[in-house]
Design a protein around this motif. Structure first.
Motif, short mmCIF file in Angstrom:
data_model
loop_
_atom_site.label_atom_id
_atom_site.label_comp_id
_atom_site.label_asym_id
_atom_site.label_seq_id
_atom_site.Cartn_x
_atom_site.Cartn_y
_atom_site.Cartn_z
N ALA A 28 2.51 2.76 -3.32
CA ALA A 28 1.56 2.96 -4.42
C ALA A 28 1.36 4.42 -4.74
CB ALA A 28 0.13 2.11 -4.24
N ARG B 299 0.56 -0.56 -7.26
CA ARG B 299 -1.06 -0.51 -7.87
C ARG B 299 -1.47 -1.65 -8.53
NH1 ARG B 299 -1.63 5.90 -9.41
NH2 ARG B 299 -0.41 6.79 -7.67
N ASP C 211 -4.61 -3.73 -7.24
CA ASP C 211 -5.72 -4.07 -8.08
C ASP C 211 -5.98 -5.75 -8.09
OD1 ASP C 211 -7.45 -3.33 -9.83
OD2 ASP C 211 -6.48 -4.07 -11.79
N SER D 19 2.93 6.37 -10.13
CA SER D 19 3.01 5.60 -11.20
C SER D 19 3.36 6.27 -12.54
CB SER D 19 1.61 4.87 -11.15
OG SER D 19 0.77 5.67 -12.13
N ASN E 184 0.96 -1.24 0.02
CA ASN E 184 0.03 -0.03 -0.05
C ASN E 184 0.87 1.23 -0.06
OD1 ASN E 184 -2.47 -1.39 0.08
ND2 ASN E 184 -2.60 -1.26 2.28
#
Ligand SMILES: [Zn+2]
Length: 200
Positions: free
Chosen positions: A109, A141, A145, A112, A106
């Protein structure tokens, strides 16, 4: 070789193609908690050149000179990689991942890679420079997902006992069992054939 499919060398020295199915799992092929002898990312330039052939280049090409990785970012990427190894193995085995390890994912993240439409050509390109923090966040990420969504059931470890490669099954029927048909799939076919022969 298609982008994102990597040529792996087996313990017998035979190379075979392996499609890990996701970038965060492709990253596991660069090394892991097992030790330095498997490490491909010894310096920041190793990561830059590895990214050129990664599945991130399916979205838009990556030039090594557009990648800027600081040593601290490389350390963070390796730490995330070790965590992703553990978490994915645990999930593939049908167990619950550890909370501290999920927090590591986490926390990674934050950022990106940024896709953009190139003004001169009208096609997709990556905004440059591509930073280590962006690479870190892209892997994290994607992992979030998958782990936090329906595709968690598609996280698999190759069924061959002596393999251990991890992949996301992206096949339509969801029945992928092997890292590679050319490798473990084929070895299993031979084994099954021999067992049938022995019974006759
Ligand atoms: Zn395998």
């Amino acid at each position: 070789m298609d982008l994102g499919t990597r040529l792996i060398t087996g313990e017998d020295g035979q190379p075979f193609p392996f499609d890990p199915g996701a970038f965060f799992l492709e990253l596991l092929l660069t090394g892991g908690p097992e030790g330095e002898q498997w490490e491909l990312l010894r310096g920041t330039s190793d990561l830059a050149s590895w990214l050129v052939d990664s599945r991130l280049a399916l979205t838009a090409p990556i030039e090594a000179e557009d990648v800027r990785i600081r040593p601290a970012e490389l350390r963070a990427i390796k730490h995330l990689r070790d965590t992703l190894w553990t978490v994915t193995q645990v999930i593939a085995a049908g167990e619950e991942p550890n909370e501290d390890e999920l927090e590591t994912i986490n926390a990674a993240a934050e950022s990106s890679l940024r896709p953009r439409v190139a003004l001169d050509t009208g096609v997709c390109e990556w905004a440059t420079p591509i930073t280590g923090t962006q690479v870190l966040g892209t892997a994290a990420r994607e992992a979030i997902d998958v782990i936090g969504g329906d595709r968690i059931d598609r996280l698999r470890e190759c069924e061959a006992e002596d393999c251990g490669l991890l992949f996301l099954d992206t096949s339509r029927p969801g029945n992928r069992r092997w890292c590679s048909m050319q490798r473990c799939g084929n070895r299993n076919k031979v084994k099954a054939y021999r067992e049938r022969q022995a019974q006759d």
